[in-house]
Design an enzyme around this catalytic site. Structure first.
Site, mmCIF file in Angstrom:
data_model
loop_
_atom_site.group_PDB
_atom_site.id
_atom_site.type_symbol
_atom_site.label_atom_id
_atom_site.label_comp_id
_atom_site.label_asym_id
_atom_site.label_seq_id
_atom_site.Cartn_x
_atom_site.Cartn_y
_atom_site.Cartn_z
ATOM 1 N N ASP A 114 0.869 -1.178 0.000
ATOM 2 C CA ASP A 114 0.000 0.000 0.000
ATOM 3 C C ASP A 114 0.901 1.221 0.000
ATOM 4 O O ASP A 114 2.129 1.089 -0.116
ATOM 5 C CB ASP A 114 -0.970 -0.037 1.196
ATOM 6 C CG ASP A 114 -2.286 0.667 0.867
ATOM 7 O OD1 ASP A 114 -2.264 1.899 0.681
ATOM 8 O OD2 ASP A 114 -3.325 -0.018 0.777
ATOM 9 N N HIS A 151 -3.004 4.125 -3.710
ATOM 10 C CA HIS A 151 -2.455 3.253 -2.662
ATOM 11 C C HIS A 151 -1.061 2.752 -3.043
ATOM 12 O O HIS A 151 -0.724 1.592 -2.802
ATOM 13 C CB HIS A 151 -3.400 2.079 -2.387
ATOM 14 C CG HIS A 151 -4.674 2.506 -1.706
ATOM 15 N ND1 HIS A 151 -4.753 2.727 -0.352
ATOM 16 C CD2 HIS A 151 -5.904 2.777 -2.201
ATOM 17 C CE1 HIS A 151 -5.981 3.114 -0.055
ATOM 18 N NE2 HIS A 151 -6.696 3.150 -1.148
ATOM 19 N N GLU A 193 -10.006 4.009 -5.020
ATOM 20 C CA GLU A 193 -9.698 5.310 -4.415
ATOM 21 C C GLU A 193 -8.630 6.137 -5.134
ATOM 22 O O GLU A 193 -7.764 6.732 -4.484
ATOM 23 C CB GLU A 193 -9.316 5.115 -2.931
ATOM 24 C CG GLU A 193 -10.463 4.562 -2.120
ATOM 25 C CD GLU A 193 -10.193 4.538 -0.615
ATOM 26 O OE1 GLU A 193 -11.127 4.887 0.122
ATOM 27 O OE2 GLU A 193 -9.090 4.179 -0.186
#
Ligand SMILES: *[C@@H]1O[C@H](CO)[C@@H](O)[C@H](O)[C@H]1NC(C)=O
Ligand SMILES: *[C@@H]1O[C@H](CO)[C@@H](O)[C@H](O)[C@H]1NC(C)=O
Ligand SMILES: *[C@@H]1O[C@H](CO)[C@@H](O)[C@H](O)[C@H]1NC(C)=O
Length: 562
Positions: A227, A281, A352
């Protein structure tokens, strides 16, 4: 204390050990009583096709168990022959060496029809398990299509066997003496997501999760391995990723660790799906581009104030307009492909993406040029990233057939998904609340999906922001659509607020509640399931998994009273 089975209510009742009438059958422990009490005894998850369990026990010492195999010679046979060791280890968790030697014999015969060892969504996990007893001979017949069905049968058999403390102070094994079970899962994808990027989790701890999964017949470990916080995966051809991205030299997964975990998991009927989340991420681990003369591979890395550039600190997003990124991705994917079984699916993340990051990066603004910097322009940029990343991946595998999983995002919205993501190629993992129609709408368009109900199946919730903790009953009751396109579901243990000290207890036993939803999808009430679930929690603990307590011990010992 002793226990007796109230057969009408399928509950074990605790009694003082003195002063009972001789006509009642009494058991020396709740666990022994639970074996035979009720249609499903102590089985978790509940079998689906047919279940018959007698209420008599066959007692024997560990040493009399013999295994026989009927399967073609080859790799499948080798793996199958490793499975009984796990079963025997479970039966050795308590010391039964003082059990008197008798002439009793237990023979477990396993017949596996196919030698195909691939573990994927079309693997046949069906098994039948028959236990018969004649005199001092106990014979177990396991028949399955694949070695994974046989593994499930052995897990079930371990749940039909219990330590039996005898009056003379010795402890023996007791197995239900007549059993006929035919069983198969409802969903082929029954997963647990572990996040090892926010906080590192050791290989030893990951193995414990795999043990819990095997005990509960979950079959997919979704490994969210990297991440923006850290990149702990050692890639032989990209040593800079961990050099810049790992928390420390001892918080790295080496190719040997991956290999070891893959075979550990396989023996337990679990496949490992690796996720490298991108293009968002992704930050730490990607900083070295400029110094290597490759330009920015990622942008907004660790940028502050983070709320202007990402959703969660530290920021970082791959740089889709740098052609060198795709060269590096090709190397990265190739290293991962080489670690995994041939044809294994890959998870490309895809959640995201935060447009303000790209929209504040001069290189990207320049690339966009005269076009208006609207949401659509950025979605096009994102999807062109996705297409090029896919091409880099396909170059590594040498074909264009490997299924790719992506999280739901702006790209998967119903009105645009068909433009960006071909349904023949992409499987969509939904992470929306139960009431959201997105899963149904994706199914209607013909996409295959994996359901991770946000909130209910987010095991990290309840410990940050305004999120709410969901106990095992809520997890159990989370129904997901039954549809040809639904491969199954996953509970998610996001790692921001857990590390090795707490990840087991926050994951277990709740992940096992989802396991029965995914295996059985039964309509029974959670109150009926409770006695088996409480027993299963004890089982996890006895197998070394720090599953959290569900009730006071008194309630465990007095079924149906709390
Ligand atoms: C093995 O089984 C998988 C399904 O799990 C199937 O896709 C594959 O074609 C099979 N391989 C062989 C050689 O039959
Ligand atoms: C799976 O294998 C069982 C035999 O173990 C067989 O009866 C069943 O039809 C198979 N299922 C599928 C979908 O092939
Ligand atoms: C790793 O990063 C350094 C900069 O720190 C760079 O000089 C080197 O070329 C990179 N190594 C590889 C193999 O890309």
């Amino acid at each position: 204390w002793v226990w007796k089975c109230d057969a009408t209510n399928e509950l074990c009742t605790r009694l003082p050990s003195q002063g009972n009438s001789n006509s009642e059958t009494l058991y020396p422990s709740l666990e022994v009583c639970r074996l035979i009490c009720g249609k499903y005894g102590s089985l978790w998850p509940q079998p689906t096709i047919s279940t018959k369990i007698s209420d008599e026990l066959f007692m024997f010492p560990l040493s009399v168990i013999k295994f026989e195999f009927s399967i073609k010679d080859g790799e499948a046979k080798e793996i199958l022959q490793g499975m009984p060791n796990i079963f025997l280890q479970l039966l050795s968790l308590e010391d039964t060496s003082n059990c008197p030697q008798t002439t009793n014999k237990v023979t477990i015969h396993i017949t596996v029809n196919s030698d195909n060892i691939s573990l994927d969504w079309s693997t046949n996990e069906t098994y039948s398990l028959e236990v018969k007893t004649e005199g001092n001979q106990n014979s177990v017949q396991i028949i399955s299509n694949t070695i994974y069905g046989a593994r499930h049968a052995l897990e079930t058999l371990s749940q039909l066997t219990e330590f039996y403390p005898r009056n003379d102070g010795s402890t023996c094994l007791a197995m239900v003496d007549e059993v006929l079970i035919v069983d198969a899962p409802v969903y082929p994808h029954r997963g647990l997501l572990l996040d090892t990027a926010r906080n590192f989790i050791s290989v030893t701890s990951i193995k414990k999760h795999i043990d819990g999964m095997a005990a509960s017949k979950l079959n997919v470990l979704h490994w969210h391995i990297t991440d923006s916080q850290s990149f702990p995966l050692d890639l032989p051809n990209l040593p800079n990723m961990t050099k810049y991205g790992a928390y420390s030299a001892d918080k790295i997964y080496h190719p040997n660790d991956i290999k070891e975990l893959l075979s550990y998991a396989k023996l337990r009927g679990v496949r490992i799906i690796i996720e490298i989340d991108a293009p968002a991420h992704a930050g730490n681990g990607w900083q070295w581009g400029p110094q290597a003369g490759l330009g920015d591979l990622a942008v907004c890395i660790n940028q502050q104030p983070f709320r202007s550039y990402c959703i969660e600190s530290p920021c970082g997003q791959l740089n889709p307009v740098n052609p060198n990124l795709y060269t590096i991705l090709k190397v990265l994917y190739n290293d991962i492909i080489n670690m995994l079984p041939k044809g294994e699916v890959f998870h490309m993340g895809g959640d995201e993406v935060y447009i303000p990051c790209w929209n504040s990066t001069p290189e990207i603004i320049k690339f966009i040029g005269d076009k208006p910097r609207t949401t659509e322009t950025f979605l096009d940029l994102w999807s062109s990233y996705q297409a090029q990343a896919l091409k880099a991946y396909d170059a590594g595998v040498g074909n264009t057939n490997t299924p790719i999983i992506l999280w739901t995002s702006h790209l998967t919205e119903i009105d645009v998904i068909e433009k960006y993501l071909p349904k023949e190629r992409y499987i969509i993992q939904t992470w929306v609340p139960a009431a959201d129609n997105l899963p149904k709408n994706l199914l209607a368009l013909g996409y295959k999906i994996i359901v991770s109900t946000k909130d209910t199946w987010y095991l990290d919730h309840g410990f940050w922001g305004s999120t709410v903790y969901h106990n095992w009953r809520v997890v159990y009751n989370n129904k997901i659509p039954r549809d040809y396109g639904v491969l199954g579901g996953e509970v998610c243990m996001w790692g921001e607020y857990v590390d090795e000290t707490s990840v087991e207890s926050r994951t277990w036993p709740r992940a096992a509640a989802a396991a029965e939803r995914l295996w059985t999808d039964s309509s029974i009430s959670v109150n009926v399931a409770a006695k088996r679930f409480y027993r299963h929690r004890e089982r996890l603990v006895s197998r070394g998994i720090n599953a959290e307590a569900l009730i006071p011990r008194w309630c465990y010992q007095n079924e149906g009273q709390c």
